[in-house]
Scaffold this active site. Structure first.
Site, mmCIF file in Angstrom:
data_model
loop_
_atom_site.group_PDB
_atom_site.id
_atom_site.type_symbol
_atom_site.label_atom_id
_atom_site.label_comp_id
_atom_site.label_asym_id
_atom_site.label_seq_id
_atom_site.Cartn_x
_atom_site.Cartn_y
_atom_site.Cartn_z
ATOM 1 N N ASN A 31 -10.398 -0.347 0.292
ATOM 2 C CA ASN A 31 -8.647 -0.134 0.319
ATOM 3 C C ASN A 31 -8.395 -0.631 -0.839
ATOM 4 O OD1 ASN A 31 -6.122 -0.649 0.693
ATOM 5 N ND2 ASN A 31 -6.368 -1.356 2.967
ATOM 6 N N HIS B 91 -3.288 6.923 2.977
ATOM 7 C CA HIS B 91 -3.835 5.623 2.251
ATOM 8 C C HIS B 91 -4.874 5.228 3.262
ATOM 9 C CE1 HIS B 91 -4.297 1.709 1.224
ATOM 10 N NE2 HIS B 91 -3.856 1.155 2.434
ATOM 11 N N CYS C 220 0.756 -1.351 -0.058
ATOM 12 C CA CYS C 220 -0.045 0.140 -0.044
ATOM 13 C C CYS C 220 0.912 1.321 -0.083
ATOM 14 C CB CYS C 220 -0.832 0.039 1.326
ATOM 15 S SG CYS C 220 -1.809 -1.453 1.288
HETATM 16 N N1 COA Z 1 -17.945 -9.519 9.812
HETATM 17 C C1 COA Z 1 -18.288 -9.851 11.142
HETATM 18 N N2 COA Z 1 -17.172 -10.270 12.153
HETATM 19 C C2 COA Z 1 -15.753 -10.127 11.826
HETATM 20 C C3 COA Z 1 -15.558 -9.914 10.762
HETATM 21 C C4 COA Z 1 -16.543 -9.386 9.576
HETATM 22 N N3 COA Z 1 -15.936 -9.023 8.254
HETATM 23 N N4 COA Z 1 -14.140 -10.107 10.415
HETATM 24 C C5 COA Z 1 -13.842 -10.183 11.673
HETATM 25 N N5 COA Z 1 -14.856 -10.561 12.423
HETATM 26 C C6 COA Z 1 -14.943 -10.714 13.915
HETATM 27 C C7 COA Z 1 -13.732 -11.626 14.316
HETATM 28 O O1 COA Z 1 -13.722 -13.099 13.977
HETATM 29 C C8 COA Z 1 -13.685 -11.296 15.697
HETATM 30 O O2 COA Z 1 -14.626 -12.387 16.466
HETATM 31 P P1 COA Z 1 -14.204 -12.760 17.835
HETATM 32 O O3 COA Z 1 -13.935 -11.986 18.954
HETATM 33 O O4 COA Z 1 -15.522 -13.913 17.977
HETATM 34 O O5 COA Z 1 -13.042 -13.661 17.303
HETATM 35 C C9 COA Z 1 -14.207 -9.782 15.947
HETATM 36 O O6 COA Z 1 -14.858 -9.713 14.784
HETATM 37 C C10 COA Z 1 -13.080 -8.882 16.315
HETATM 38 O O7 COA Z 1 -12.090 -9.153 15.364
HETATM 39 P P2 COA Z 1 -10.773 -8.244 15.016
HETATM 40 O O8 COA Z 1 -9.993 -8.662 13.895
HETATM 41 O O9 COA Z 1 -10.369 -8.038 16.454
HETATM 42 O O10 COA Z 1 -11.744 -6.780 14.613
HETATM 43 P P3 COA Z 1 -11.065 -5.560 14.326
HETATM 44 O O11 COA Z 1 -11.786 -4.437 15.393
HETATM 45 O O12 COA Z 1 -9.572 -5.413 14.408
HETATM 46 O O13 COA Z 1 -11.386 -5.299 12.938
HETATM 47 C C11 COA Z 1 -10.107 -5.255 10.847
HETATM 48 C C12 COA Z 1 -10.869 -6.068 11.866
HETATM 49 C C13 COA Z 1 -9.557 -6.196 9.829
HETATM 50 C C14 COA Z 1 -11.283 -4.184 10.174
HETATM 51 C C15 COA Z 1 -9.317 -4.031 11.437
HETATM 52 O O14 COA Z 1 -8.441 -4.775 12.287
HETATM 53 C C16 COA Z 1 -8.505 -3.449 10.338
HETATM 54 O O15 COA Z 1 -8.962 -2.896 9.428
HETATM 55 N N6 COA Z 1 -7.033 -3.716 10.482
HETATM 56 C C17 COA Z 1 -6.327 -2.867 9.398
HETATM 57 C C18 COA Z 1 -6.322 -3.636 8.308
HETATM 58 C C19 COA Z 1 -5.762 -2.705 7.120
HETATM 59 O O16 COA Z 1 -5.742 -1.777 7.055
HETATM 60 N N7 COA Z 1 -4.887 -3.803 6.273
HETATM 61 C C20 COA Z 1 -4.344 -3.020 4.940
HETATM 62 C C21 COA Z 1 -3.365 -2.333 5.755
HETATM 63 S S1 COA Z 1 -2.514 -1.417 4.228
#
Ligand code: COA
Length: 328
Positions: free
Chosen positions: A285, A255, A115
């Protein structure tokens, strides 16, 4: 800095017509619009059709950027295509775009920095123009991420979308253009966002395909923390290096990773929300394409004008990150 200043003299962008909404994803994995919206800010993303591929979007964006810059493809000395989703492993997507636009005097190659790739490209051509080695460059961010996304993994499939943005970079007067820029990486965080299969370490086999090793894997919440810290720190450093304070910045174009990351970076920097651009609700994204698409949207809507002081910052797999201060 001594030498010739380099700046953006034309922008363009392109994306597939196909749209994948949160409602569509609800039918594919166990998720819902409310979760996706509150955790990411994303409502929809563009998705390439089976017969569409990365260089097509890069080419359209590049031709638009050239037209707006008032230049011919033959004026370009180098094409850097930032992509993590190339048309094929060889030749580079930069070389393929070179052929598609007819930039017969250019060298074409890819920048492989996830990214942050667009800021990596900007940083490299800035010094090439500054030292007089080249005059005009095309820096492109182009991705078809949806072909690398595992639509059985709800943690990643809701995030990514497709598109391309392109910038013609060339000489600009003193005081304008790129005023400070820096790129960094830390490969120790490899497994926060990676696609393990299909390279020389884990070559393609029936097993790697069955194990879905060619798709992106992400530790979203770990990435989140490193992303916020890295983008905020490099941004503050680049604003200072350019000789300004955060209050002087007219617009921040981060980004578009996740709205919560954007909000946290802005809060850490002390920038009010109205100065921070976001199109993540409509675009998702798009990795290396997100910053050039956003810049072009801001120019077209009049949010960026002659004289606007902008801060660009990116973070991505690798991990990689960067910051750039630019006067339009
Ligand atoms: N729908 C519903 N639930 C979901 C889900 C979805 N699409 N994706 C994950 N979950 C669940 C998980 O399984 C977890 O459940 P659990 O508590 O029963 O285990 C819960 O939601 C929390 O997961 P977590 O990964 O801790 O959530 P989060 O608040 O960190 O959000 C992202 C997840 C991916 C949205 C977030 O971490 C994020 O955006 N991170 C950066 C990603 C990014 O920018 N990547 C590119 C970098 S350039």
């Amino acid at each position: 800095m001594t030498g010739q200043n380099a700046g953006i003299i034309g922008m363009g962008h392109s994306y597939p017509e196909g749209i994948l909404t949160n409602a569509d994803l609800e039918k594919m994995v166990e998720t819902n619009d409310e979760w996706i919206t509150t955790r990411t800010g994303i409502k929809q993303r563009h998705k390439a059709a089976d017969n569409e591929y990365t260089s097509q979007f890069g080419t359209r964006a590049a031709l638009q950027a050239l037209e707006r810059a008032g230049l011919e493809p033959t004026d370009i000395d180098i094409i850097l295509c930032a992509t993590t989703t190339p048309d094929q492993i060889m030749p580079s997507t930069g070389a393929l775009i070179q052929a598609q636009i007819g930039a017969t005097n250019a060298a074409g190659m890819d920048v492989f920095a996830a990214c942050s790739g667009f800021l990596y490209g900007l940083t490299m051509v800035e010094s090439m123009i500054r030292t007089g080695q080249i005059r005009y460059a095309l820096v492109i961010g182009a991705e078809v991420l949806t072909k690398y996304v595992d639509y059985t993994d709800r943690g990643t499939c809701v995030i990514f979308g497709d598109g391309a943005g392109a910038a013609v970079i060339g000489p600009v007067p003193e005081g304008k253009g790129i005023l400070s820029t820096k790129i960094k990486s830390d490969g120790r965080y490899e497994e926060q966002l990676y696609a393990p299969g299909g390279g020389t370490k884990l070559g393609t086999s029936h097993q790697t395909i069955d194990d879905r090793q060619h798709f992106f894997k992400m530790k979203g919440n770990e990435l989140f923390k490193v992303a916020v810290r890295s983008m905020a720190d490099i941004s503050a450093e680049m604003v200072k290096k350019a000789g300004y304070t955060v209050d002087d910045i007219d617009i921040v174009i981060p980004h578009q990773a996740n709205q919560r990351i954007t909000d946290a970076v802005a809060a850490r920097l002390g920038v009010p929300d109205e100065k921070v651009y976001s199109n993540i609700a409509e675009m998702g994204n798009t990795s290396s394409a997100s910053i050039p698409i956003a810049i072009d949207e801001c120019i077209q809507s009049g949010r960026i004008k002659e004289g606007t002081l902008a801060l660009l910052t990116a973070f991505g797999g690798g991990v990689t990150w960067g910051g750039t201060v630019i006067r339009f």
